[in-house]
Design an enzyme around this catalytic site. Structure first.
Site, PDB file in Angstrom:
ATOM      1  N   LYS A 198       3.391  -1.819  16.287  1.00 48.26           N
ATOM      2  CA  LYS A 198       3.721  -0.406  16.027  1.00 48.26           C
ATOM      3  C   LYS A 198       2.780   0.162  14.965  1.00 48.26           C
ATOM      4  O   LYS A 198       2.125  -0.606  14.246  1.00 48.26           O
ATOM      5  CB  LYS A 198       5.171  -0.317  15.560  1.00 48.26           C
ATOM      6  CG  LYS A 198       5.438  -1.085  14.277  1.00 48.26           C
ATOM      7  CD  LYS A 198       6.916  -1.324  14.061  1.00 48.26           C
ATOM      8  CE  LYS A 198       7.132  -2.039  12.740  1.00 48.26           C
ATOM      9  NZ  LYS A 198       8.514  -2.519  12.603  1.00 48.26           N
ATOM     10  N   ARG A 254      20.533   0.743   9.990  1.00 51.07           N
ATOM     11  CA  ARG A 254      19.391   1.610  10.257  1.00 51.07           C
ATOM     12  C   ARG A 254      19.498   1.993  11.728  1.00 51.07           C
ATOM     13  O   ARG A 254      20.265   2.880  12.060  1.00 51.07           O
ATOM     14  CB  ARG A 254      18.101   0.850   9.919  1.00 51.07           C
ATOM     15  CG  ARG A 254      16.889   1.722   9.814  1.00 51.07           C
ATOM     16  CD  ARG A 254      15.657   0.955   9.433  1.00 51.07           C
ATOM     17  NE  ARG A 254      15.262  -0.036  10.435  1.00 51.07           N
ATOM     18  CZ  ARG A 254      14.103  -0.665  10.441  1.00 51.07           C
ATOM     19  NH1 ARG A 254      13.214  -0.416   9.506  1.00 51.07           N
ATOM     20  NH2 ARG A 254      13.809  -1.538  11.372  1.00 51.07           N
ATOM     21  N   TYR A 314     -13.507  13.357 -11.646  1.00 54.35           N
ATOM     22  CA  TYR A 314     -12.616  14.449 -12.047  1.00 54.35           C
ATOM     23  C   TYR A 314     -11.947  14.143 -13.379  1.00 54.35           C
ATOM     24  O   TYR A 314     -11.454  13.038 -13.610  1.00 54.35           O
ATOM     25  CB  TYR A 314     -11.527  14.667 -10.996  1.00 54.35           C
ATOM     26  CG  TYR A 314     -11.999  15.447  -9.788  1.00 54.35           C
ATOM     27  CD1 TYR A 314     -12.543  16.730  -9.931  1.00 54.35           C
ATOM     28  CD2 TYR A 314     -11.885  14.912  -8.515  1.00 54.35           C
ATOM     29  CE1 TYR A 314     -12.964  17.452  -8.820  1.00 54.35           C
ATOM     30  CE2 TYR A 314     -12.296  15.620  -7.396  1.00 54.35           C
ATOM     31  CZ  TYR A 314     -12.837  16.895  -7.557  1.00 54.35           C
ATOM     32  OH  TYR A 314     -13.250  17.603  -6.465  1.00 54.35           O
ATOM     33  N   MET A 339     -10.966  12.581  -3.128  1.00 58.28           N
ATOM     34  CA  MET A 339     -10.562  12.619  -1.719  1.00 58.28           C
ATOM     35  C   MET A 339     -11.487  11.787  -0.832  1.00 58.28           C
ATOM     36  O   MET A 339     -11.030  11.049   0.042  1.00 58.28           O
ATOM     37  CB  MET A 339     -10.518  14.068  -1.220  1.00 58.28           C
ATOM     38  CG  MET A 339      -9.900  14.202   0.163  1.00 58.28           C
ATOM     39  SD  MET A 339      -9.912  15.899   0.774  1.00 58.28           S
ATOM     40  CE  MET A 339      -8.741  16.690  -0.313  1.00 58.28           C
TER      41      MET A 339
HETATM   42  C1  LIG Z   1       8.506  -3.834  12.216  1.00 59.66           C
HETATM   43  C2  LIG Z   1       9.503  -4.734  12.832  1.00 59.66           C
HETATM   44  C3  LIG Z   1       9.294  -6.112  12.860  1.00 59.66           C
HETATM   45  C4  LIG Z   1       8.146  -6.786  12.150  1.00 59.66           C
HETATM   46  O1  LIG Z   1       8.495  -6.962  10.789  1.00 59.66           O
HETATM   47  P1  LIG Z   1       7.503  -7.643   9.721  1.00 59.66           P
HETATM   48  O2  LIG Z   1       8.284  -7.633   8.469  1.00 59.66           O
HETATM   49  O3  LIG Z   1       6.302  -6.778   9.659  1.00 59.66           O
HETATM   50  O4  LIG Z   1       7.187  -9.004  10.221  1.00 59.66           O
HETATM   51  C5  LIG Z   1      10.205  -6.893  13.559  1.00 59.66           C
HETATM   52  N1  LIG Z   1      11.274  -6.329  14.176  1.00 59.66           N
HETATM   53  C6  LIG Z   1      11.521  -5.000  14.144  1.00 59.66           C
HETATM   54  C7  LIG Z   1      12.709  -4.465  14.821  1.00 59.66           C
HETATM   55  C8  LIG Z   1      10.644  -4.160  13.458  1.00 59.66           C
HETATM   56  O5  LIG Z   1      10.909  -2.853  13.417  1.00 59.66           O
END
Ligand SMILES: *Cc1c(COP(=O)(O)O)cnc(C)c1O
Length: 348
Positions: free
Chosen positions: A41, A135, A251, A299
């Site tokens: 992701k 969550r 800066y 930046m």
């Molecule tokens: C992001 C995520 C992971 C991976 O977690 P890490 O701590 O980066 O290994 C696993 N399961 C779910 C549901 C996630 O959202």
């Protein structure tokens, strides 16, 4: 008129593909009899989802987790659609129809998502059960709902809230996940993220879901000896200059030269994710020689002290110190933030 080919970027992320593949193999081994997938992701935590997925597929990974439906496109063409799992699940009929049309796997997180999925025609899906993170995911008390019984569930997932800590919450979540496995029809089960893999075989189920540790992050001490650094940002020198004692740098002149010195301006700034927290604190290197960041990060530019490497010239490349555990300790940003911050101007 056709645009001429773009010149190479003055900013690049070097990605050690051997280390990336090696980290996956290691995490797969540490998962025991369970199979490791990969959380890709957020553009594979900023590294570039398409190339990361290709490397991991080559190493033997056959499950790729994204959050958004839009993230599917970067993976199609690299891996089989059926190996792509969308964690946010179908919140609209359009998303459910897309999952079916593209042949990618939805994770069902709510009763409403279950209904949408069934109304769209259903088919094999995953289920996320919330065992204590509060969550995303189906609450434990909804597991007996007829909408859940109507699903064709392959993987029953849950997600640990604090796998990187020794806390009773881990055991509580493990117990609830095991309880959910008794109630819900499913083929396989998954609980552990990177740190969760180190909690032991009870947490492994059939599939694990590492993310951070694939990319060189070390969420818990137990993983430290196993994980290799993957990402090194590099930036080119835009200018070299000699300044005299008393001259301010950057800066607000937060650095004032104590003596005459040679300094370099590199093409890297907070717009690239190299945040102002590195002002007067970060370190760049040339062939291992330390070139401290002086003055404020701006930046598009960062200024370094070239005392240790006076021969460097415009166009030379510098490495940025970015070992994740150390960089997190120094910056008070999380290792996750350090990766996902890295901007689009980096050539990957
Ligand atoms: C992001 C995520 C992971 C991976 O977690 P890490 O701590 O980066 O290994 C696993 N399961 C779910 C549901 C996630 O959202």
């Amino acid at each position: 008129m056709t645009l001429p080919e773009l010149p190479p970027a003055s900013l690049r992320l070097t990605i050690d593909r051997d280390a990336l593949a090696g980290n996956w193999r290691t995490l797969n081994q540490l998962s025991g009899s369970a199979q490791a997938g990969a959380a890709v992701k957020a553009n594979a935590y900023g590294l570039g989802a398409a190339s990361v997925a290709a490397v991991l597929a080559g190493a033997g990974c056959s499950r790729f987790y994204v959050a958004h439906w839009q993230e599917v496109t970067s993976l199609l063409g690299q891996v089989e659609p059926s190996t792509i799992v969308v964690l946010h699940g179908p919140s609209t009929a359009a998303e459910a129809a897309f999952a079916r049309g593209a042949g990618v796997r939805p994770v069902i997180n709510t009763l409403r998502q279950a209904q949408l999925w069934i109304e769209a025609g259903g088919g094999t899906c995953d289920l996320m059960v919330d065992t204590g993170i509060n969550r995303i995911g189906l609450p434990m008390d909804a597991l007996g709902d007829p909408a859940v019984a109507a699903l064709e569930i392959d993987v029953l997932h849950s997600h640990l809230a604090a796998a990187d800590e020794a806390t009773p919450l881990n055991m509580l979540q493990l117990q609830r996940w095991n309880a959910a496995r008794q109630v819900v029809q499913h083929r396989r089960a998954s609980l552990a993220n990177s740190a969760g893999i180190m909690l032991g075989a009870d947490y492994h189920g059939n599939l694990t879901r590492p993310g951070l540790a694939l990319y060189g992050g070390v969420p818990c001490a137990a993983l430290s000896p196993h994980i290799r650094q993957v990402v090194t940002p590099q930036a080119a020198l835009l200018q070299v200059r000699d300044i005299t004692a008393g001259e301010g740098v950057g800066y607000n002149a937060t650095f004032v030269a104590p003596q005459s010195m040679r300094i370099g301006v590199v093409s890297l700034g907070y717009a690239d994710g190299y945040l102002r927290v590195w002002s007067g604190k970060g370190m760049l290197r040339s062939m291992g020689r330390a070139l401290p960041v002086i003055g404020r990060v701006s930046m598009d530019m960062t200024i370094v002290d070239l005392t240790a490497a006076p021969e460097l010239a415009e166009g030379d490349w510098l490495d940025v110190d970015y070992a994740l555990p150390e960089a997190a300790a120094a910056s008070s940003l999380s290792q996750y933030e350090l990766l996902t911050l890295l901007g689009l101007r980096f050539a990957r």
